[in-house]
Enzyme design. Structure first.
Site, short mmCIF file in Angstrom:
data_model
loop_
_atom_site.label_atom_id
_atom_site.label_comp_id
_atom_site.label_asym_id
_atom_site.label_seq_id
_atom_site.Cartn_x
_atom_site.Cartn_y
_atom_site.Cartn_z
CG HIS A 43 -1.88 -1.05 1.36
ND1 HIS A 43 -1.81 -2.06 2.29
CD2 HIS A 43 -3.00 -1.30 0.64
CE1 HIS A 43 -2.83 -2.87 2.16
NE2 HIS A 43 -3.57 -2.44 1.16
CG LEU A 190 4.45 -7.26 0.59
CD1 LEU A 190 4.73 -5.86 1.14
CD2 LEU A 190 4.96 -8.31 1.55
#
Ligand code: PAF
Length: 290
Positions: A43, A190
């Protein structure tokens, strides 16, 4: 509108829109990073990347109930909001949008965005209604923010394709950027859901990326794609995955099956480990072409 550590907080579409209007009136370009929180380096890479092309960055954090099926992990989905805000304080982010469920979906909410075939294949087959939930909430986030640019990770590749299509079909005018997958040193992509893996499952998980890399190489050497897909399923089962939902070479835009690697393709796979579905994908470009 609250403010903490220089990070503005918006709770309603109205608050966000007022700030965005003022920025845009001052000639600034605004970028949106839609997330469900539980922020990880993937992110944060989206925040860094969009900050290179806009003047103000808003990160939205909302665990969207409508994209979870009835037997999925909506209740268990991690919500470490204080940690997320602390992580964003060190990033080139200017504001967070933190709507609650009642703001997003008041009792008489009745509109939804359907994305046709693109939303019904692959993930859509295993998670009926998922992309309708994603498309609806992303349409709301883009509408509420009126951002000039929004960014999505390639980790959820089908989601990226669906969002590009809906922005085009509905003339939303937002520029959509894609960011590459961020991986652990052993190759595991991830994901907030990696937190569900115990030590044993975590040791098996990187086999997904290794398998995709092997299939990519074999396809580039002329391997027959259907045979390679079967080989991928076999390898993943042998590595310890409980089930393989799909392992498939697709057209990167229509997500339809392709029979030959005569143009760039996307190899997408989802395999299950200790009750968690792990997603990964790779671009596969024909050697000497594409
Ligand atoms: O990728 C996600 O985190 C979500 O699907 C999104 C795009 C924020 C919509 O809820």
């Amino acid at each position: 509108m609250d403010e903490a550590k220089g990070l503005q907080q918006f709770r309603t579409p109205g608050e966000m829109r007022m700030a965005v209007r003022a920025w845009q009136a001052a000639g600034l370009r605004v970028g949106l990073v839609p997330t469900m929180g539980a922020l990880h380096a993937g992110h944060l890479s989206l925040v860094e990347r969009i900050a290179e092309v806009v003047d103000r960055v808003i990160v939205s954090i909302f665990v969207n109930p409508t994209q979870f099926g009835p037997d999925e992990d909506f209740a268990a989905y991690p919500r470490p909001i204080a940690r997320d805000l602390a992580a964003l304080a060190d990033q080139p982010a200017d504001a967070v949008y933190l709507p609650d469920a009642a703001t997003m979906y008041p009792e008489d909410f009745s509109t939804s965005v359907q994305v046709g075939t693109l939303g019904k294949i692959l993930e859509g087959k295993f998670r009926p209604g998922h992309f309708e939930g994603v498309a609806t909430v992303v349409t709301k986030l883009l509408g509420a923010s009126r951002a000039d640019v929004a960014i999505f990770g390639e980790k959820d590749y089908q989601q990226l394709v669906v969002i590009r299509r809906l922005v085009r079909d509905l003339d939303l005018g937002t520029e959509i950027l894609a960011a590459p997958i961020v991986r652990e040193p052993d190759g595991l992509a991830l994901s907030s859901r990696n937190a569900y893996l115990d030590a044993q499952a975590r040791a098996v998980a990187p086999a997904l990326y290794r398998t995709l890399c092997a299939l990519k190489k074999a396809a580039q050497s002329g391997g027959e794609l259907r045979a390679l897909e079967r080989e991928g399923v076999r390898r993943l089962r042998e590595a310890g995955f409980e089930a393989v939902d799909y392992c498939t070479f697709r057209d990167p835009e229509t997500l339809q099956e392709i029979s030959r690697l005569d143009r760039p393709a996307r190899l997408l796979a989802v395999a299950r480990l200790a009750g968690t579905r792990l997603l990964d994908n790779l671009e596969v470009v024909p050697i000497g072409g594409g």
